[in-house]
Design a protein around this motif. Structure first.
Motif, PDB file in Angstrom:
ATOM      1  N   TYR A   1       0.834  -1.205   0.000  1.00  0.00           N
ATOM      2  CA  TYR A   1       0.000   0.000   0.000  1.00  0.00           C
ATOM      3  C   TYR A   1       0.867   1.254   0.000  1.00  0.00           C
ATOM      4  N   SER A   2       1.958   1.229   0.734  1.00  0.00           N
ATOM      5  CA  SER A   2       2.806   2.412   0.792  1.00  0.00           C
ATOM      6  C   SER A   2       3.655   2.585  -0.469  1.00  0.00           C
ATOM      7  N   SER A   3       3.725   1.561  -1.300  1.00  0.00           N
ATOM      8  CA  SER A   3       4.491   1.694  -2.541  1.00  0.00           C
ATOM      9  C   SER A   3       3.630   2.159  -3.711  1.00  0.00           C
ATOM     10  N   LEU A   4       2.394   2.547  -3.434  1.00  0.00           N
ATOM     11  CA  LEU A   4       1.537   3.093  -4.488  1.00  0.00           C
ATOM     12  C   LEU A   4       2.074   4.439  -4.958  1.00  0.00           C
ATOM     13  N   PRO A   5       1.732   4.826  -6.168  1.00  0.00           N
ATOM     14  CA  PRO A   5       2.096   6.185  -6.598  1.00  0.00           C
ATOM     15  C   PRO A   5       1.434   7.231  -5.699  1.00  0.00           C
ATOM     16  N   SER A   6       2.024   8.395  -5.640  1.00  0.00           N
ATOM     17  CA  SER A   6       1.583   9.406  -4.675  1.00  0.00           C
ATOM     18  C   SER A   6       0.147   9.859  -4.892  1.00  0.00           C
ATOM     19  N   ASP A   7      -0.296   9.988  -6.148  1.00  0.00           N
ATOM     20  CA  ASP A   7      -1.677  10.417  -6.369  1.00  0.00           C
ATOM     21  C   ASP A   7      -2.678   9.338  -5.952  1.00  0.00           C
ATOM     22  N   MET A   8      -2.365   8.076  -6.206  1.00  0.00           N
ATOM     23  CA  MET A   8      -3.252   7.000  -5.769  1.00  0.00           C
ATOM     24  C   MET A   8      -3.248   6.876  -4.246  1.00  0.00           C
ATOM     25  N   LEU A   9      -2.092   7.089  -3.642  1.00  0.00           N
ATOM     26  CA  LEU A   9      -1.984   7.035  -2.184  1.00  0.00           C
ATOM     27  C   LEU A   9      -2.810   8.152  -1.543  1.00  0.00           C
ATOM     28  N   ALA A  10      -2.781   9.334  -2.142  1.00  0.00           N
ATOM     29  CA  ALA A  10      -3.576  10.454  -1.615  1.00  0.00           C
ATOM     30  C   ALA A  10      -5.069  10.156  -1.738  1.00  0.00           C
TER      31      ALA A  10
END
Length: 103
Positions: A59-68
């Motif tokens: 989950y933490s390795s998702l791209p930043s926009d998907m993580l947001a």
């Protein structure tokens, strides 16, 4: 003095052994069942925790926009809520199986 201690030991020995036998007979199965449930639940939760930690690392390795977006949607809260509910359910099921129905 030695005869008094010897007589006291001869009286006290069978009493202690019978009391110990009664304790083992009455509390032994409950203690063994508790240990079995504890070890089983601990092993299950260790497996769940290792799988959950791999999900969290993914989950933490998702791209930043998907993580947001996921954080805005409350995905971490949902994961924590699911794990907590699952662990409570497993604990209640184990308690019912081993302690309420065991007669």
């Amino acid at each position: 003095m030695g005869a008094i201690i010897s007589a006291f030991a001869a009286w006290l020995g069978p009493f202690v052994m019978s009391a110990l036998g009664w304790l083992v007979a009455s509390f032994g199965p409950a203690v063994l069942a508790s240990l079995t449930v504890g070890i089983g639940v601990y092993t299950g939760f260790s497996a769940i925790q290792s799988d959950l930690s791999s999900v969290i690392y993914g989950y933490s390795s998702l791209p930043s926009d998907m993580l947001a977006i996921a954080q805005l949607m409350g995905a971490t809260f949902v994961i924590k809520l699911f794990v907590a509910a699952f662990s409570v359910r497993v604990t209640i099921m184990a308690a019912r199986t081993f302690f309420i129905n065991a007669k």
